[in-house]
Scaffold this motif. Structure first.
Motif, short mmCIF file in Angstrom:
data_model
loop_
_atom_site.label_atom_id
_atom_site.label_comp_id
_atom_site.label_asym_id
_atom_site.label_seq_id
_atom_site.Cartn_x
_atom_site.Cartn_y
_atom_site.Cartn_z
N SER A 57 0.82 -1.20 0.00
CA SER A 57 0.00 0.00 0.00
C SER A 57 0.86 1.26 0.00
O SER A 57 0.50 2.26 -0.63
CB SER A 57 -0.94 0.00 1.20
OG SER A 57 -0.22 0.13 2.41
N LEU A 58 1.99 1.23 0.67
CA LEU A 58 2.90 2.39 0.65
C LEU A 58 3.46 2.61 -0.75
O LEU A 58 3.55 3.74 -1.23
CB LEU A 58 4.05 2.19 1.63
CG LEU A 58 3.72 2.39 3.10
CD1 LEU A 58 4.91 2.00 3.97
CD2 LEU A 58 3.32 3.82 3.37
N LEU A 59 3.84 1.53 -1.41
CA LEU A 59 4.39 1.64 -2.76
C LEU A 59 3.34 2.12 -3.76
O LEU A 59 3.62 2.93 -4.63
CB LEU A 59 5.00 0.31 -3.23
CG LEU A 59 6.27 -0.12 -2.50
CD1 LEU A 59 6.69 -1.50 -2.97
CD2 LEU A 59 7.38 0.88 -2.71
N LEU A 60 2.13 1.63 -3.63
CA LEU A 60 1.08 2.01 -4.57
C LEU A 60 0.56 3.41 -4.30
O LEU A 60 0.09 4.09 -5.21
CB LEU A 60 -0.07 1.00 -4.53
CG LEU A 60 0.29 -0.40 -5.07
CD1 LEU A 60 -0.89 -1.34 -4.87
CD2 LEU A 60 0.66 -0.31 -6.53
N SER A 61 0.62 3.87 -3.06
CA SER A 61 0.11 5.21 -2.74
C SER A 61 1.04 6.30 -3.26
O SER A 61 0.62 7.41 -3.47
CB SER A 61 -0.08 5.36 -1.24
OG SER A 61 1.17 5.36 -0.57
N ARG A 62 2.30 6.00 -3.49
CA ARG A 62 3.25 6.99 -4.00
C ARG A 62 3.05 7.25 -5.49
O ARG A 62 3.50 8.24 -6.00
CB ARG A 62 4.67 6.53 -3.77
CG ARG A 62 5.04 6.59 -2.31
CD ARG A 62 6.49 6.35 -2.10
NE ARG A 62 6.81 6.45 -0.69
CZ ARG A 62 7.99 6.30 -0.19
NH1 ARG A 62 9.00 6.04 -0.99
NH2 ARG A 62 8.20 6.42 1.09
N ARG A 63 2.39 6.37 -6.18
CA ARG A 63 2.15 6.56 -7.61
C ARG A 63 1.03 7.48 -7.76
O ARG A 63 0.62 8.29 -8.21
CB ARG A 63 1.81 5.23 -8.28
CG ARG A 63 3.01 4.33 -8.32
CD ARG A 63 2.68 3.09 -9.08
NE ARG A 63 3.86 2.23 -9.12
CZ ARG A 63 3.90 1.11 -9.78
NH1 ARG A 63 2.87 0.70 -10.46
NH2 ARG A 63 4.97 0.39 -9.77
#
Length: 100
Positions: free
Chosen positions: A94-100
């Protein structure tokens, strides 16, 4: 008129020669300073590494002890360990996807 153009050509050649000498001197000075900055940076990195290695060397037994305790807990409760692992993977995703 031809004599004036020859005089200005000679003056320009002298100026270009003088500027070339100054540029060569500046390059040497920058090269010396760059080498000094590189050595300073290398020394600072070496100091940080030795400090960090000393700190981690002192803390390594405690880290190993905690690792063994966690490993024992995971063996005793595999379902809980799997659930915690899935939660961690979900948080990272979720952290990785929220940065996009």
């Amino acid at each position: 008129m031809a004599s004036l153009s020859n005089i200005s050509d000679i003056d320009l050649e002298k100026q270009v020669t003088a500027l070339s000498r100054e540029l060569a001197a500046l390059r040497k000075a920058v090269s010396r300073r760059g080498g000094a900055y590189y050595e300073d940076g290398r020394d600072a990195a070496s100091d940080y590494y030795s400090h960090l290695a000393g700190y981690l060397g002192d803390a390594l037994p405690a880290i190993r002890k905690q690792g063994r305790a966690i490993e024992r807990t995971a063996r005793d409760h595999p379902a809980t360990a799997a659930a915690v692992g899935l939660v961690v993977v979900g948080l990272v995703a979720s952290l990785l996807l929220s940065r996009r």
